[in-house]
Design a protein around this motif. Structure first.
Motif, PDB file in Angstrom:
ATOM      1  N   LEU A 180     -16.202  64.455 -11.045  1.00  0.00           N
ATOM      2  CA  LEU A 180     -16.308  64.277  -9.411  1.00  0.00           C
ATOM      3  C   LEU A 180     -15.575  63.076  -9.147  1.00  0.00           C
ATOM      4  O   LEU A 180     -14.793  62.816  -8.015  1.00  0.00           O
ATOM      5  CB  LEU A 180     -17.709  64.016  -9.080  1.00  0.00           C
ATOM      6  N   CYS A 181     -15.575  61.929  -9.999  1.00  0.00           N
ATOM      7  CA  CYS A 181     -14.758  60.847  -9.711  1.00  0.00           C
ATOM      8  C   CYS A 181     -13.437  60.872  -9.597  1.00  0.00           C
ATOM      9  O   CYS A 181     -12.640  60.613  -8.796  1.00  0.00           O
ATOM     10  CB  CYS A 181     -15.357  59.805 -10.693  1.00  0.00           C
ATOM     11  N   ASP A 186      -8.490  61.469  -6.645  1.00  0.00           N
ATOM     12  CA  ASP A 186      -7.022  62.259  -6.312  1.00  0.00           C
ATOM     13  C   ASP A 186      -7.216  62.510  -4.767  1.00  0.00           C
ATOM     14  O   ASP A 186      -6.210  62.231  -4.178  1.00  0.00           O
ATOM     15  CB  ASP A 186      -7.071  63.552  -6.965  1.00  0.00           C
ATOM     16  N   GLN A 187      -8.201  63.005  -4.033  1.00  0.00           N
ATOM     17  CA  GLN A 187      -8.143  63.316  -2.807  1.00  0.00           C
ATOM     18  C   GLN A 187      -7.960  61.978  -1.737  1.00  0.00           C
ATOM     19  O   GLN A 187      -7.335  62.181  -0.846  1.00  0.00           O
ATOM     20  CB  GLN A 187      -9.670  63.710  -2.185  1.00  0.00           C
ATOM     21  N   TYR A 188      -8.528  60.913  -2.163  1.00  0.00           N
ATOM     22  CA  TYR A 188      -8.302  59.555  -1.504  1.00  0.00           C
ATOM     23  C   TYR A 188      -7.134  58.547  -2.117  1.00  0.00           C
ATOM     24  O   TYR A 188      -7.063  57.599  -1.288  1.00  0.00           O
ATOM     25  CB  TYR A 188      -9.691  58.861  -1.262  1.00  0.00           C
ATOM     26  N   GLY A 189      -6.673  58.910  -2.936  1.00  0.00           N
ATOM     27  CA  GLY A 189      -5.686  58.072  -3.763  1.00  0.00           C
ATOM     28  C   GLY A 189      -6.155  56.736  -4.350  1.00  0.00           C
ATOM     29  O   GLY A 189      -5.603  55.667  -4.031  1.00  0.00           O
ATOM     30  N   LEU A 190      -7.654  57.012  -4.563  1.00  0.00           N
ATOM     31  CA  LEU A 190      -8.382  55.604  -5.180  1.00  0.00           C
ATOM     32  C   LEU A 190      -8.019  55.437  -6.623  1.00  0.00           C
ATOM     33  O   LEU A 190      -7.945  56.443  -7.643  1.00  0.00           O
ATOM     34  CB  LEU A 190      -9.901  55.924  -5.200  1.00  0.00           C
ATOM     35  N   ALA A 191      -7.641  54.349  -7.121  1.00  0.00           N
ATOM     36  CA  ALA A 191      -7.304  54.012  -8.566  1.00  0.00           C
ATOM     37  C   ALA A 191      -8.583  53.895  -9.267  1.00  0.00           C
ATOM     38  O   ALA A 191      -9.600  53.191  -8.681  1.00  0.00           O
ATOM     39  CB  ALA A 191      -6.777  52.482  -8.677  1.00  0.00           C
ATOM     40  N   PRO A 192      -8.928  54.536 -10.464  1.00  0.00           N
ATOM     41  CA  PRO A 192     -10.063  54.568 -11.087  1.00  0.00           C
ATOM     42  C   PRO A 192     -10.639  53.128 -11.451  1.00  0.00           C
ATOM     43  O   PRO A 192     -11.806  53.163 -11.545  1.00  0.00           O
ATOM     44  CB  PRO A 192      -9.699  55.402 -12.414  1.00  0.00           C
ATOM     45  N   TYR A 193     -10.006  51.980 -11.547  1.00  0.00           N
ATOM     46  CA  TYR A 193     -10.543  50.863 -11.699  1.00  0.00           C
ATOM     47  C   TYR A 193     -11.307  50.307 -10.517  1.00  0.00           C
ATOM     48  O   TYR A 193     -12.318  49.489 -10.637  1.00  0.00           O
ATOM     49  CB  TYR A 193      -9.285  49.779 -12.084  1.00  0.00           C
ATOM     50  N   GLU A 194     -11.167  51.130  -9.464  1.00  0.00           N
ATOM     51  CA  GLU A 194     -12.336  50.762  -8.312  1.00  0.00           C
ATOM     52  C   GLU A 194     -13.518  51.560  -8.251  1.00  0.00           C
ATOM     53  O   GLU A 194     -14.123  51.760  -7.192  1.00  0.00           O
ATOM     54  CB  GLU A 194     -11.707  51.134  -6.832  1.00  0.00           C
ATOM     55  N   ARG A 219     -14.012  54.926 -16.092  1.00  0.00           N
ATOM     56  CA  ARG A 219     -12.885  54.758 -15.460  1.00  0.00           C
ATOM     57  C   ARG A 219     -11.583  55.208 -16.520  1.00  0.00           C
ATOM     58  O   ARG A 219     -10.642  55.866 -15.955  1.00  0.00           O
ATOM     59  CB  ARG A 219     -12.567  53.262 -15.239  1.00  0.00           C
ATOM     60  N   ASP A 220     -11.772  55.001 -17.717  1.00  0.00           N
ATOM     61  CA  ASP A 220     -10.623  55.543 -18.733  1.00  0.00           C
ATOM     62  C   ASP A 220     -10.571  57.131 -18.573  1.00  0.00           C
ATOM     63  O   ASP A 220      -9.581  57.443 -18.566  1.00  0.00           O
ATOM     64  CB  ASP A 220     -10.794  55.323 -20.189  1.00  0.00           C
ATOM     65  N   ASP A 221     -11.792  57.789 -18.626  1.00  0.00           N
ATOM     66  CA  ASP A 221     -11.746  59.279 -18.606  1.00  0.00           C
ATOM     67  C   ASP A 221     -11.240  59.830 -17.300  1.00  0.00           C
ATOM     68  O   ASP A 221     -10.802  60.887 -17.045  1.00  0.00           O
ATOM     69  CB  ASP A 221     -13.290  59.665 -18.720  1.00  0.00           C
ATOM     70  N   VAL A 222     -11.745  59.159 -16.190  1.00  0.00           N
ATOM     71  CA  VAL A 222     -11.290  59.547 -14.901  1.00  0.00           C
ATOM     72  C   VAL A 222      -9.719  59.461 -14.963  1.00  0.00           C
ATOM     73  O   VAL A 222      -8.868  60.150 -14.146  1.00  0.00           O
ATOM     74  CB  VAL A 222     -12.009  58.736 -13.789  1.00  0.00           C
ATOM     75  N   THR A 223      -9.249  58.344 -15.195  1.00  0.00           N
ATOM     76  CA  THR A 223      -7.832  57.981 -15.394  1.00  0.00           C
ATOM     77  C   THR A 223      -6.747  59.349 -16.069  1.00  0.00           C
ATOM     78  O   THR A 223      -6.152  59.882 -15.411  1.00  0.00           O
ATOM     79  CB  THR A 223      -7.365  56.642 -16.047  1.00  0.00           C
ATOM     80  N   ALA A 224      -7.597  59.630 -17.197  1.00  0.00           N
ATOM     81  CA  ALA A 224      -6.862  60.776 -17.969  1.00  0.00           C
ATOM     82  C   ALA A 224      -6.972  62.274 -17.242  1.00  0.00           C
ATOM     83  O   ALA A 224      -6.162  62.786 -17.233  1.00  0.00           O
ATOM     84  CB  ALA A 224      -7.693  60.845 -19.094  1.00  0.00           C
ATOM     85  N   ARG A 225      -8.019  62.032 -16.453  1.00  0.00           N
ATOM     86  CA  ARG A 225      -8.151  63.688 -15.526  1.00  0.00           C
ATOM     87  C   ARG A 225      -7.490  63.408 -14.396  1.00  0.00           C
ATOM     88  O   ARG A 225      -7.195  64.536 -13.740  1.00  0.00           O
ATOM     89  CB  ARG A 225      -9.880  63.561 -15.252  1.00  0.00           C
ATOM     90  N   CYS A 226      -7.016  62.307 -13.814  1.00  0.00           N
ATOM     91  CA  CYS A 226      -6.389  62.182 -12.405  1.00  0.00           C
ATOM     92  C   CYS A 226      -5.091  62.985 -12.434  1.00  0.00           C
ATOM     93  O   CYS A 226      -4.321  63.041 -13.587  1.00  0.00           O
ATOM     94  CB  CYS A 226      -6.152  61.004 -11.996  1.00  0.00           C
ATOM     95  N   ARG A 227      -4.641  63.648 -11.409  1.00  0.00           N
ATOM     96  CA  ARG A 227      -3.312  64.284 -11.283  1.00  0.00           C
ATOM     97  C   ARG A 227      -2.298  62.875 -11.280  1.00  0.00           C
ATOM     98  O   ARG A 227      -1.038  63.459 -11.665  1.00  0.00           O
ATOM     99  CB  ARG A 227      -3.100  64.909 -10.033  1.00  0.00           C
ATOM    100  N   ARG A 228      -2.559  61.978 -10.735  1.00  0.00           N
ATOM    101  CA  ARG A 228      -1.538  60.755 -10.573  1.00  0.00           C
ATOM    102  C   ARG A 228      -1.730  59.992 -11.729  1.00  0.00           C
ATOM    103  O   ARG A 228      -2.691  59.752 -12.407  1.00  0.00           O
ATOM    104  CB  ARG A 228      -1.494  60.046  -9.105  1.00  0.00           C
TER     105      ARG A 228
END
Length: 230
Positions: A180-181, A186-194, A219-228
């Motif tokens: 979800l995170c 990805d949808q909003y262009g949010l950096a996972p550190y936020e 945050r690390d796992d979301v970073t790995a999952r993000c498209r960007r």
């Protein structure tokens, strides 16, 4: 640049790997869940399934839902501080969503559910405040919420079912939270550190010591999952 444009794998810091090994043991996950295979599978994951208000039987809001003409700047993670139940069914997730909405409307006097999304202990994600899912799909605006003083106009609120002062979330629930995170990021262009915890902004124990301690790993796992790449 998207992750698929990168020539080689993204290196993972040793401390990050160590945290994932420890978390994997705590959550009963095998080593591949946190290794390159797990990262590759995560990177190719599709949008997570999110059940809308109509699907779980939400009541109509008691007043107009405000849509803000700006995207959110962060994500705030909460826990519901409810019992850690072993019913992982979607039916329980829907009943939880109805109970939260009733408490927020009938006891707290809010127009609707306070948070934007809820993740049940079974890993089922439901929409909270009406129109949150539609605005997430658009990726440009957010719904005004009632989940965190000072953050209701600038952050997406996620309730994680359970009490995580002394217990860790179940593996499936944690995975759903990551998905979800990552989708929100990805949808909003949010950096996972936020991604933050409720206690970062208000005087509260929420989201519990154990879940709060998992936020760096989240945050690390979301970073790995993000498209960007971040």
């Amino acid at each position: 640049m998207r992750k698929n444009d990168v020539a080689g794998p993204v290196p993972v810091p040793r401390r990050t790997v160590a945290r994932r090994v420890l978390l994997g043991a705590a959550l009963g996950l095998g080593p591949l869940s946190w290794g390159p295979a797990g990262r590759a599978a995560a990177a190719g994951a599709r949008r997570p399934e999110i059940f809308g208000c109509e699907e779980w039987g939400a009541r109509p809001p008691a007043g107009p839902v405000t849509v803000l003409e700006a995207p959110p700047k962060g994500i705030v993670v909460h826990h519901t501080a409810t019992p850690n139940r072993d019913d992982f069914s979607p039916e329980h997730a829907f009943a939880l969503a109805r109970a939260v909405q009733a408490q927020h409307m009938d006891v707290r006097g809010w127009i609707d559910t306070g948070q934007h999304f809820t993740v049940s202990r079974g890993g089922h994600t439901t929409e909270g405040r009406h129109r949150s899912l539609a605005e997430l799909a658009g990726g440009r605006r957010q719904v005004r919420s009632s989940h965190c003083v000072g953050q209701n106009d600038v952050a997406i609120g996620i309730e994680v079912e359970g009490t995580y002062t002394r217990a860790d979330p179940p593996a499936g629930q944690y995975e759903a939270l990551v998905a979800l995170c990552a989708h929100i990021s990805d949808q909003y262009g949010l950096a996972p550190y936020e991604i933050h915890g409720h206690r970062d902004f208000n005087g509260t124990a929420c989201p519990g010591d154990r879940l709060y301690a998992l936020l760096p790993t989240l945050r690390d796992d979301v970073t790995a999952r993000c498209r960007r790449l971040w």
